[in-house]
Structure formats: C-alpha cells, structure tokens
Design a protein around this motif. Structure first.
Motif, mmCIF file in Angstrom:
data_model
loop_
_atom_site.group_PDB
_atom_site.id
_atom_site.type_symbol
_atom_site.label_atom_id
_atom_site.label_comp_id
_atom_site.label_asym_id
_atom_site.label_seq_id
_atom_site.Cartn_x
_atom_site.Cartn_y
_atom_site.Cartn_z
ATOM 1 N N ALA A 75 0.800 -1.226 0.000
ATOM 2 C CA ALA A 75 0.000 0.000 0.000
ATOM 3 C C ALA A 75 0.831 1.274 0.000
ATOM 4 N N ALA A 76 2.055 1.213 0.481
ATOM 5 C CA ALA A 76 2.895 2.412 0.500
ATOM 6 C C ALA A 76 3.232 2.890 -0.913
ATOM 7 N N CYS A 77 3.200 1.991 -1.886
ATOM 8 C CA CYS A 77 3.597 2.352 -3.257
ATOM 9 C C CYS A 77 2.485 2.192 -4.293
ATOM 10 N N HIS A 78 1.456 1.404 -3.998
ATOM 11 C CA HIS A 78 0.417 1.103 -4.989
ATOM 12 C C HIS A 78 -0.962 1.481 -4.471
ATOM 13 N N LYS A 79 -1.708 2.238 -5.293
ATOM 14 C CA LYS A 79 -3.108 2.533 -4.991
ATOM 15 C C LYS A 79 -3.984 1.456 -5.616
ATOM 16 N N LEU A 80 -5.181 1.328 -5.113
ATOM 17 C CA LEU A 80 -6.116 0.346 -5.660
ATOM 18 C C LEU A 80 -6.869 0.890 -6.864
ATOM 19 N N GLU A 83 -4.626 5.118 -10.476
ATOM 20 C CA GLU A 83 -3.708 6.234 -10.253
ATOM 21 C C GLU A 83 -2.343 5.727 -9.780
ATOM 22 N N LYS A 84 -1.299 6.302 -10.360
ATOM 23 C CA LYS A 84 0.070 5.962 -9.970
ATOM 24 C C LYS A 84 0.403 6.662 -8.663
ATOM 25 N N LEU A 85 1.012 5.954 -7.738
ATOM 26 C CA LEU A 85 1.546 6.550 -6.524
ATOM 27 C C LEU A 85 3.064 6.552 -6.707
ATOM 28 N N VAL A 86 3.764 5.593 -6.155
ATOM 29 C CA VAL A 86 5.172 5.372 -6.501
ATOM 30 C C VAL A 86 5.192 4.372 -7.653
ATOM 31 N N GLY A 87 4.447 3.299 -7.467
ATOM 32 C CA GLY A 87 4.278 2.300 -8.515
ATOM 33 C C GLY A 87 2.917 2.471 -9.162
ATOM 34 N N PRO A 88 2.633 1.680 -10.172
ATOM 35 C CA PRO A 88 1.346 1.812 -10.878
ATOM 36 C C PRO A 88 0.172 1.397 -9.998
ATOM 37 N N GLY A 89 -0.994 1.974 -10.289
ATOM 38 C CA GLY A 89 -2.217 1.578 -9.604
ATOM 39 C C GLY A 89 -2.619 0.173 -10.016
ATOM 40 N N TRP A 90 -3.392 -0.464 -9.170
ATOM 41 C CA TRP A 90 -3.724 -1.869 -9.391
ATOM 42 C C TRP A 90 -5.043 -2.092 -10.116
ATOM 43 N N LYS A 91 -5.837 -1.071 -10.351
ATOM 44 C CA LYS A 91 -7.124 -1.277 -11.007
ATOM 45 C C LYS A 91 -6.909 -1.870 -12.405
ATOM 46 N N GLY A 92 -7.571 -2.984 -12.666
ATOM 47 C CA GLY A 92 -7.490 -3.633 -13.972
ATOM 48 C C GLY A 92 -6.229 -4.448 -14.219
ATOM 49 N N VAL A 93 -5.393 -4.605 -13.205
ATOM 50 C CA VAL A 93 -4.121 -5.302 -13.414
ATOM 51 C C VAL A 93 -4.330 -6.768 -13.815
ATOM 52 N N THR A 94 -5.377 -7.407 -13.293
ATOM 53 C CA THR A 94 -5.586 -8.815 -13.629
ATOM 54 C C THR A 94 -6.089 -8.997 -15.062
ATOM 55 N N GLN A 142 -2.154 -14.959 -2.599
ATOM 56 C CA GLN A 142 -3.159 -14.197 -1.850
ATOM 57 C C GLN A 142 -3.295 -12.779 -2.409
ATOM 58 N N ILE A 143 -2.170 -12.162 -2.718
ATOM 59 C CA ILE A 143 -2.205 -10.819 -3.303
ATOM 60 C C ILE A 143 -2.913 -10.853 -4.649
ATOM 61 N N TYR A 144 -2.629 -11.876 -5.445
ATOM 62 C CA TYR A 144 -3.308 -11.988 -6.732
ATOM 63 C C TYR A 144 -4.821 -12.091 -6.535
ATOM 64 N N GLU A 145 -5.237 -12.856 -5.550
ATOM 65 C CA GLU A 145 -6.679 -12.997 -5.297
ATOM 66 C C GLU A 145 -7.267 -11.657 -4.837
ATOM 67 N N PHE A 146 -6.526 -10.912 -4.026
ATOM 68 C CA PHE A 146 -6.981 -9.584 -3.611
ATOM 69 C C PHE A 146 -7.076 -8.646 -4.821
ATOM 70 N N MET A 147 -6.133 -8.762 -5.746
ATOM 71 C CA MET A 147 -6.197 -7.960 -6.982
ATOM 72 C C MET A 147 -7.456 -8.304 -7.772
ATOM 73 N N ARG A 148 -7.800 -9.589 -7.825
ATOM 74 C CA ARG A 148 -9.019 -10.010 -8.527
ATOM 75 C C ARG A 148 -10.248 -9.380 -7.869
ATOM 76 N N LYS A 149 -10.270 -9.386 -6.540
ATOM 77 C CA LYS A 149 -11.384 -8.768 -5.822
ATOM 78 C C LYS A 149 -11.447 -7.280 -6.153
ATOM 79 N N ASN A 150 -10.299 -6.634 -6.164
ATOM 80 C CA ASN A 150 -10.225 -5.211 -6.486
ATOM 81 C C ASN A 150 -10.725 -4.938 -7.910
ATOM 82 N N ASP A 151 -10.546 -5.906 -8.785
ATOM 83 C CA ASP A 151 -10.995 -5.774 -10.177
ATOM 84 C C ASP A 151 -12.454 -6.213 -10.364
ATOM 85 N N GLY A 152 -13.131 -6.525 -9.280
ATOM 86 C CA GLY A 152 -14.566 -6.808 -9.371
ATOM 87 C C GLY A 152 -14.946 -8.247 -9.538
#
Length: 154
Positions: A75-80, A83-94, A142-152
């Motif tokens: 979370a310190a570098c990636h937003k959900l 939007e880019k923070l330090v690293g790219p945002g995670w929306k749509g990453v999956t 687990q992070i990948y599954e959380f990314m999937r949840k974030n992607d709907g």
C-alpha cells in the motif's frame, strides 16, 4: 642487457597473444552441443510460476489474506485505483497481465526488470524499481486474489 630484456618481453607477449588466438580459433575435438535457451515467455515472465490455476469465482478468505499483505507490503507504493503513486495503480491489473506474470513479478522483481519488456516499460514510467518484498508463494497467490477482488471478480 636492456635491449635483450625488451626483446624477450616482446617475444613473450607475441607468443602469448598468438597462443590464445590459436586456442580460440582452433576447432575442438569434441564440440559441445549448443542447446538453445528456451525463449522468454512475456506472458508468464521470469520465475517459478509457470502454470497457476485460477478458479472462476473469488476465494474470499484468500483475498482477505491478500489484503493484509497489501496493507503491510504494497500500500505504501500502490493505490487500488488506476492512479500511480510510486508504482502503478492496481485497477485492472488482472486484465492486463496473467496470474503467472503478476506472481512472478511480485516474487522476482529483479530478474523481471532485467528481462521483461512490460516490466521495463513500467519502470520507465514510474522511475522507481520495485523492491523485492520477499513474498512467499502463498502471499503472492493471496495478493493476486486480492487484486481479482479489487478488479470486481465475485
């Protein structure tokens, strides 16, 4: 005496150069078989994840564990959002990357940044190299599954 030392030194240098050239250019008696390295798979990336089976529905328990890892290490570098923070945002990453690519990048960022054109392009945009967070295989999943949840994914 001085001339003799110089001449001997030059002769030794010429001999050494000629010897190394002849060794490099002479065919070996038993040529080693050249095995072509497998082509780099840009869809999967570099790392130990070569086939990850992902069910159609979300594993809510695994996604919750992934959120805890995200909160602690990501979370310190990636937003959900996108939007880019330090690293790219995670929306749509999956949708943009395969599970193997994401899990390999999250567990093996150094090699991925050396070999993968998509990872290198992200580095050019973000200008900060992702540090190795020393994730376990389970944490990466687990992070990948959380990314999937974030992607709907439900």
């Amino acid at each position: 005496m001085k001339k003799l030392t110089i001449v001997a030194g030059l002769a030794l240098l010429i001999y050494a150069c000629a010897e190394s050239t002849s060794k490099n250019s002479a065919p070996s008696e038993s040529p080693a078989k050249e095995t072509a390295a497998p082509a780099y798979d840009t869809a999967k990336g570099a790392g130990r994840f070569t086939k990850v089976d992902i069910p159609a529905s979300l594993d809510a328990k695994m996604a919750e564990a992934g959120k805890k890892v995200y909160d602690l290490k990501c979370a310190a570098c990636h937003k959900l959002s996108d939007e880019k923070l330090v690293g790219p945002g995670w929306k749509g990453v999956t949708a943009r990357h395969t599970p193997e690519w994401i899990m390999n990048f999250s567990t093996n960022p150094d090699e991925m940044l050396q070999k993968d054109p998509k990872a290198q392009a992200m580095l050019e945009i973000c200008l900060v190299k992702m540090p190795n967070q020393n994730l376990t295989d389970d944490e990466a999943r687990q992070i990948y599954e959380f990314m999937r949840k974030n992607d709907g994914i439900k």
